[in-house]
Enzyme design. Structure first.
Site, PDB file in Angstrom:
ATOM      1  CG  ASP A  52      -2.161   0.835   1.063  1.00 22.60           C
ATOM      2  OD1 ASP A  52      -3.246   0.250   0.941  1.00 22.60           O
ATOM      3  OD2 ASP A  52      -2.062   2.091   1.022  1.00 22.60           O
ATOM      4  CG  ASP A  79       2.749   4.869  -6.292  1.00 22.61           C
ATOM      5  OD1 ASP A  79       1.788   4.330  -6.875  1.00 22.61           O
ATOM      6  OD2 ASP A  79       2.966   6.096  -6.332  1.00 22.61           O
ATOM      7  CG  ASN A 106      -8.337  -3.932  -2.965  1.00 19.30           C
ATOM      8  OD1 ASN A 106      -9.557  -3.911  -3.055  1.00 19.30           O
ATOM      9  ND2 ASN A 106      -7.667  -3.170  -2.097  1.00 19.30           N
ATOM     10  CE1 TYR A 171     -12.215   3.524  -8.985  1.00 20.20           C
ATOM     11  CE2 TYR A 171     -14.505   3.696  -9.687  1.00 20.20           C
ATOM     12  CZ  TYR A 171     -13.544   3.144  -8.864  1.00 20.20           C
ATOM     13  OH  TYR A 171     -13.899   2.192  -7.919  1.00 20.20           O
ATOM     14  CE  LYS A 175     -11.710   0.002  -9.971  1.00 18.26           C
ATOM     15  NZ  LYS A 175     -11.030  -1.104  -9.268  1.00 18.26           N
ATOM     16  CB  VAL A 204     -18.442  -1.463  -0.286  1.00 18.78           C
ATOM     17  CG1 VAL A 204     -18.136  -2.260   0.975  1.00 18.78           C
ATOM     18  CG2 VAL A 204     -18.779  -2.396  -1.440  1.00 18.78           C
ATOM     19  CB  THR A 206     -14.631   1.658   2.628  1.00 17.26           C
ATOM     20  OG1 THR A 206     -14.897   2.762   1.775  1.00 17.26           O
ATOM     21  CG2 THR A 206     -14.674   0.363   1.833  1.00 17.26           C
TER      22      THR A 206
HETATM   23  N1  LIG Z   1     -15.952   0.989  -1.693  1.00 16.31           N
HETATM   24  C1  LIG Z   1     -16.756   0.889  -2.737  1.00 16.31           C
HETATM   25  O1  LIG Z   1     -17.920   1.291  -2.661  1.00 16.31           O
HETATM   26  C2  LIG Z   1     -16.274   0.261  -4.022  1.00 16.31           C
HETATM   27  C3  LIG Z   1     -17.192   0.135  -5.047  1.00 16.31           C
HETATM   28  C4  LIG Z   1     -16.795  -0.444  -6.253  1.00 16.31           C
HETATM   29  C5  LIG Z   1     -15.487  -0.882  -6.415  1.00 16.31           C
HETATM   30  N2  LIG Z   1     -14.604  -0.734  -5.406  1.00 16.31           N
HETATM   31  C6  LIG Z   1     -13.236  -1.216  -5.669  1.00 16.31           C
HETATM   32  O2  LIG Z   1     -12.783  -1.985  -4.574  1.00 16.31           O
HETATM   33  C7  LIG Z   1     -11.389  -1.786  -4.382  1.00 16.31           C
HETATM   34  C8  LIG Z   1     -11.130  -1.290  -2.971  1.00 16.31           C
HETATM   35  O3  LIG Z   1     -11.849  -0.074  -2.791  1.00 16.31           O
HETATM   36  P1  LIG Z   1     -11.933   0.638  -1.382  1.00 16.31           P
HETATM   37  O4  LIG Z   1     -13.268   1.280  -1.345  1.00 16.31           O
HETATM   38  O5  LIG Z   1     -11.502  -0.260  -0.306  1.00 16.31           O
HETATM   39  O6  LIG Z   1     -10.841   1.807  -1.598  1.00 16.31           O
HETATM   40  P2  LIG Z   1     -10.090   2.681  -0.495  1.00 16.31           P
HETATM   41  O7  LIG Z   1      -9.788   3.985  -1.152  1.00 16.31           O
HETATM   42  O8  LIG Z   1     -10.830   2.684   0.780  1.00 16.31           O
HETATM   43  O9  LIG Z   1      -8.732   1.870  -0.280  1.00 16.31           O
HETATM   44  C9  LIG Z   1      -7.823   1.739  -1.331  1.00 16.31           C
HETATM   45  C10 LIG Z   1      -6.468   1.359  -0.780  1.00 16.31           C
HETATM   46  O10 LIG Z   1      -5.546   1.392  -1.875  1.00 16.31           O
HETATM   47  C11 LIG Z   1      -4.422   2.181  -1.506  1.00 16.31           C
HETATM   48  N3  LIG Z   1      -3.856   2.814  -2.685  1.00 16.31           N
HETATM   49  C12 LIG Z   1      -4.374   3.845  -3.414  1.00 16.31           C
HETATM   50  N4  LIG Z   1      -3.519   4.205  -4.377  1.00 16.31           N
HETATM   51  C13 LIG Z   1      -2.440   3.379  -4.270  1.00 16.31           C
HETATM   52  C14 LIG Z   1      -1.209   3.268  -4.984  1.00 16.31           C
HETATM   53  N5  LIG Z   1      -0.918   4.090  -5.988  1.00 16.31           N
HETATM   54  N6  LIG Z   1      -0.338   2.320  -4.598  1.00 16.31           N
HETATM   55  C15 LIG Z   1      -0.610   1.503  -3.568  1.00 16.31           C
HETATM   56  N7  LIG Z   1      -1.750   1.566  -2.839  1.00 16.31           N
HETATM   57  C16 LIG Z   1      -2.654   2.503  -3.193  1.00 16.31           C
HETATM   58  C17 LIG Z   1      -4.959   3.199  -0.514  1.00 16.31           C
HETATM   59  O11 LIG Z   1      -3.936   3.736   0.302  1.00 16.31           O
HETATM   60  C18 LIG Z   1      -5.968   2.361   0.260  1.00 16.31           C
HETATM   61  O12 LIG Z   1      -5.365   1.689   1.336  1.00 16.31           O
HETATM   62  C19 LIG Z   1     -10.948  -0.775  -5.447  1.00 16.31           C
HETATM   63  O13 LIG Z   1     -10.446  -1.471  -6.562  1.00 16.31           O
HETATM   64  C20 LIG Z   1     -12.242  -0.060  -5.797  1.00 16.31           C
HETATM   65  O14 LIG Z   1     -12.219   0.479  -7.088  1.00 16.31           O
HETATM   66  C21 LIG Z   1     -14.950  -0.163  -4.215  1.00 16.31           C
END
Ligand SMILES: NC(=O)c1ccc[n+]([C@@H]2O[C@H](COP(=O)([O-])OP(=O)(O)OC[C@H]3O[C@@H](n4cnc5c(N)ncnc54)[C@H](O)[C@@H]3O)[C@@H](O)[C@H]2O)c1
Length: 264
Positions: A52, A79, A106, A171, A175, A204, A206
């Site tokens: 991360d 990164d 992810n 984005y 996706k 979701v 979060t």
């Molecule tokens: N939460 C939702 O509602 C939702 C909906 C659809 C899809 N998603 C997908 O699920 C996955 C997780 O989403 P989330 O909501 O937990 O996101 P989030 O933003 O809460 O967490 C993402 C994590 O990725 C890390 N990150 C971001 N850029 C980075 C980089 N360049 N290098 C390394 N780490 C990096 C962040 O620090 C964080 O810990 C993602 O692929 C997102 O697109 C989430």
């Protein structure tokens, strides 16, 4: 650090004996869904590595999982936009834990962009953080999985590529690309016993979503659009991830798996 939000206690999860001792790599594992994936894989006895950008949260999570009694996850700041750095982390994780046979792509960033403000550098950055690393992580674990007789790659897509949303052009394009990438990788790697699937989460709850986007209007939209009344939590998605990672889904590949409460 406990998972930020959960809908049911951890002990009500199914057990997947095939995950015990398996080595799993999760990108973006320090918070949100990724942190829940790290917790849940470790709770199944998997040896988990995660990367991360956020080093403080990653180190905290790794220590918290160990305190809860699981095998301490391997963590490195990385990164995912820096492909040599990501490839190096995958090599280092495998050297520390053993050959990776579960990969969860992810990491992502759903930062809003207005169409008029997007230039080439920003567009390329959105591709780099949301889809490019999926390919290169899969490419890096492929030889290990092939040598082990197979593996499971799980890509995170998004409901945003299927519904009416504004201000996310890079984005959403990424996706949608993740879904195509899933199919082509499933075709390419299938002969080596490697399965590639795409999870498409709905909205979701979060911590980041709750802090930044869940307004009263958003709540009303969820209530209006989902068939099911309950909100979705990271563990709703983690349940599907575990099943796709485990041998229980051994004949499933090249598919999209939607967890969205029935968004209409
Ligand atoms: N939460 C939702 O509602 C939702 C909906 C659809 C899809 N998603 C997908 O699920 C996955 C997780 O989403 P989330 O909501 O937990 O996101 P989030 O933003 O809460 O967490 C993402 C994590 O990725 C890390 N990150 C971001 N850029 C980075 C980089 N360049 N290098 C390394 N780490 C990096 C962040 O620090 C964080 O810990 C993602 O692929 C997102 O697109 C989430």
């Amino acid at each position: 650090m406990p998972a930020q939000v959960a809908s049911t206690p951890r002990d009500q999860f199914a057990s997947y004996p095939s995950l015990a001792g398996r080595v799993a790599f999760v990108s973006g594992g320090a918070s949100g869904l990724g942190a829940e994936f790290v917790h849940q894989l470790a709770a199944q006895g998997a040896r988990v590595a995660f990367v991360d950008l956020d080093a403080a949260s990653g180190e905290q999570l790794s220590a918290a999982v160990a305190e809860e009694g699981g095998p301490q996850p391997w963590f490195e700041r990385c990164d995912v936009r820096d492909i040599p750095d990501l490839q190096g982390a995958i090599t280092a994780a495998a050297a520390a834990l053993g050959p990776i046979t579960v990969l969860v792509n992810n990491a992502a960033n759903d930062k809003r962009d207005r169409v008029a403000d997007v230039d080439v550098a920003l567009w390329d950055d959105r591709m780099a953080v949301n889809v490019r690393h999926h390919f290169f992580a899969a490419q890096a674990v492929w030889p290990m999985m092939r040598e082990q007789g197979g593996g499971s790659i799980i890509n995170l897509g998004s409901i945003s590529a299927h519904i009416d949303l504004m201000d996310l052009p890079g984005y959403i394009t990424s996706k949608a690309g993740v879904e195509g990438l899933t199919r082509t990788l499933a075709r390419e790697l299938g002969p080596d016993g490697i399965r590639v699937n795409c999870i498409i989460p709905g909205w979701v709850m979060t911590k980041r979503q709750l802090d930044e986007w869940i307004t009263p209007e958003a709540e009303a939209s969820i209530a209006r659009n989902q068939c099911l009344p309950q909100k979705l939590y990271p563990d709703d998605v983690a349940r599907l991830m575990l099943w796709l990672a485990a041998d229980d889904s051994r004949s499933c590949t090249a598919q999209k798996w939607i967890v969205d409460g029935g968004w209409m």
